[in-house]
Each structure stands twice: as structure tokens, then as C-alpha cells.
Design an enzyme around this catalytic site. Structure first.
Site, short mmCIF file in Angstrom:
data_model
loop_
_atom_site.label_atom_id
_atom_site.label_comp_id
_atom_site.label_asym_id
_atom_site.label_seq_id
_atom_site.Cartn_x
_atom_site.Cartn_y
_atom_site.Cartn_z
N ASP A 65 39.85 0.22 16.17
CA ASP A 65 38.94 1.17 15.53
C ASP A 65 38.75 0.89 14.05
O ASP A 65 39.51 0.15 13.44
CB ASP A 65 39.48 2.60 15.69
CG ASP A 65 39.28 3.16 17.08
OD1 ASP A 65 38.87 2.41 17.98
OD2 ASP A 65 39.55 4.36 17.27
N ASP A 66 37.76 1.57 13.49
CA ASP A 66 37.49 1.57 12.04
C ASP A 66 37.10 0.19 11.52
O ASP A 66 37.37 -0.14 10.36
CB ASP A 66 38.71 2.07 11.25
CG ASP A 66 39.07 3.50 11.62
OD1 ASP A 66 38.31 4.13 12.36
OD2 ASP A 66 40.12 3.97 11.17
N HIS A 124 31.90 4.19 16.95
CA HIS A 124 32.96 5.10 16.50
C HIS A 124 32.40 6.12 15.51
O HIS A 124 33.11 6.55 14.59
CB HIS A 124 34.10 4.29 15.87
CG HIS A 124 35.38 5.05 15.68
ND1 HIS A 124 35.87 5.95 16.62
CD2 HIS A 124 36.29 5.03 14.66
CE1 HIS A 124 37.03 6.44 16.19
NE2 HIS A 124 37.29 5.92 15.00
N HIS A 144 44.00 -0.41 14.94
CA HIS A 144 43.01 -0.29 13.87
C HIS A 144 42.90 -1.55 13.03
O HIS A 144 43.71 -2.46 13.14
CB HIS A 144 43.37 0.89 12.95
CG HIS A 144 43.32 2.23 13.61
ND1 HIS A 144 44.31 2.68 14.45
CD2 HIS A 144 42.39 3.21 13.54
CE1 HIS A 144 44.00 3.89 14.89
NE2 HIS A 144 42.83 4.23 14.35
#
Length: 273
Positions: free
Chosen positions: A86-87, A141, A238
């Protein structure tokens, strides 16, 4: 093991990405004349059809909407896990390319879930285009990482579609999967995901934002020895330095434990409907 995942996944669903706040989930293809020319055209058309068929994907897995595990549709291998990050690509020092390169070098695959606000910068666009061209799936996301359940339908729609628009602008393909920030979504999010032909995908476990695990050795150890690890595990990580440093060991450890990394292109989504 599924019981364990069911119990423990609820603990971790709402804890991820806690750089801000916690939230709860409401349960998203020699020109010649005469006969020779005709034969050439037929051959080209045949090759085009063949190429088109080869590009079609026969889905082998789907996402369990309750546990978010990767489930075989028929007789596909059950001993798989899904790597997700993510991110991406998080400024100012993104490790997305490093992570993607390591995963590719290890012969594995993953989904990179991007935040739209990061994709406004040319460097970030180049990173995601490179990751996409390497064969990785790009997921949605949201745009600014809010708790979607605190937003109106129109606000949620803007958060989701703006990011999908940016991803499509960069890669030519809209995301098939969406991961709600904090794992928090509601019926309106589900309606938007349905309208956008996306599958909502949370996770079964992740640790790289938790105190005590924001370090290479610690995150490598827990990701391969977590009590939540099991068949079809959906592993959340992440764009972080310690995750980048540990990912090679994590993949090796998962394989040593008997799991292979599933190819996200084999996971069903409703975009062909």
C-alpha cells in the site's frame, strides 16, 4: 487455520496505515497481389485472433468477501499467498521500485495499491508506469487516504474515481481492485466498487506499521511466522524502507513454509462482466 484467520484478521483490518487515525469497518490486443495477398490477410487475421485468445485470462482464484483470503475457484493450488503493498509510491523517498524489482527478481508477483494524490507528480507517475510495465497489478487505495465511512457518497466517488482516472491515464488500464484506507468501508463504497467493476480487497494480516516491527529483521520474522499465516493469506505491506530491505527474506521464508506467491492476474474481478 481459516478460523484463526477469521478471528485475527479483524484485529488487523482496522489497524493498517495508522500514520493518521484508527477506524472501524462497516461491513468493494510483403504486400503482394492476387491469391497470395488473400492468403496473407487470412494468416494475419488468424494470428490476431490467436494473440487475443492468449491474452484472455482464465481466472483461477477469487477473493473471499468476508475473510479477504485468496480462494481457488476450481482445482488451483491452495498453498498460495498474495503479496500486496500500500501507499505506493510514497514521497519523498519511495521504495516502490526497489520492492518491485526484488519481487520480480525472486520470480514472484504482487499488487501495488496507490494513492491518487501521490500520482500528481511526474516522478511518481514514472514509477507507477515502470511498475505496471514490469507486470505488476496496480490497485486503488483512494486519493487522499480518508476513512471512507466518514464521507458522503459523492465524496467517496470522487476519492475512488479520481485515483482510477489517474491510474488509467498512466497505465491505460483502470484498477480491478480497491483497498479502502484502514480497511474501513460501507454499503456506499460497495456500490461504487460495483459501478467501477472493482473488487474490494482488505487483508488477512500485516505488521510493517506496528511498533516493534518497523525494522528489517523484525518484519521479516513476523511476516513468515505470523500466527495468521495460512492458505490464501492476503499479506499487507507498505512502501517502507524496512519492508523493502526484508522482502527478499520474506518471499524465501514463505516458500520455505510451503507457499507460493499467487499471480494477481489470476484473481477474478468483475471488469469483464
Amino acid at each position: 487455520m481459516k478460523k484463526t484467520v477469521a478471528i485475527l484478521s479483524s484485529v488487523f483490518l482496522l489497524a493498517a496505515c495508522q500514520d493518521t487515525t484508527d477506524a472501524t469497518q462497516e461491513s468493494v490486443v510483403n504486400e503482394e497481389s492476387g491469391q497470395t495477398q488473400v492468403s496473407t490477410v487470412e494468416s494475419v487475421e488468424s494470428e490476431a485472433v490467436s494473440s487475443e485468445v492468449q491474452e484472455d485470462v482464465a481466472y483461477e482464484y477469487e477473493i473471499n468477501p468476508d475473510l479477504y483470503t485468496v480462494v481457488p475457484i476450481d482445482d488451483a493450488d491452495t498453498e498460495v499467498v498474495l503479496l500486496t503493498f500500500d501507499d505506493a509510491p510514497q514521497p519523498p523517498n519511495s521504495y516502490t521500485l526497489d520492492i518491485a524489482q526484488t519481487v520480480q527478481d525472486k520470480g514472484a508477483n504482487a499488487i501495488f495499491f496507490v494513492m491518487g494524490q501521490f500520482l500528481e507528480e511526474p516522478e511518481a507517475k514514472e514509477i507507477i508506469k515502470t511498475v505496471y510495465d514490469m507486470g505488476f497489478e496496480i490497485g486503488n487505495h483512494s486519493y487522499s487516504h480518508p476513512d471512507l465511512t466518514t464521507l458522503t457518497y459523492e465524496e467517496q466517488l470522487a476519492e475512488i474515481t479520481k485515483t482510477s482516472d489517474l491510474v488509467e491515464e498512466i497505465t491505460g488500464e483502470r484498477p480491478r481492485f480497491i483497498r479502502a484506507p484502514y480497511g474501513s468501508y460501507n454499503s456506499e463504497t460497495e456500490a461504487i466498487a460495483d459501478g467501477e467493476n472493482m473488487t474490494i480487497m482488505n487483508w488477512t494480516y500485516g505488521y510493517d506499521w506496528v511498533d516493534g516491527y518497523m525494522e528489517e529483521d523484525a518484519i521479516a520474522d513476523i511476516m513468515i511466522n505470523a500466527p495468521e499465516l495460512g492458505s490464501g493469506g492476503n499479506l499487507l505491506m507498505h512502501d517502507r524502507q524496512w519492508t523493502s530491505a526484508a522482502i527478499s527474506r520474506i518471499i524465501d521464508g514463505l516458500r520455505d513454509a510451503g507457499y507460493e506467491m499467487v499471480d494477481p492476474t489470476l484473481i477474478a474481478s468483475p471488469e469483464e462482466a
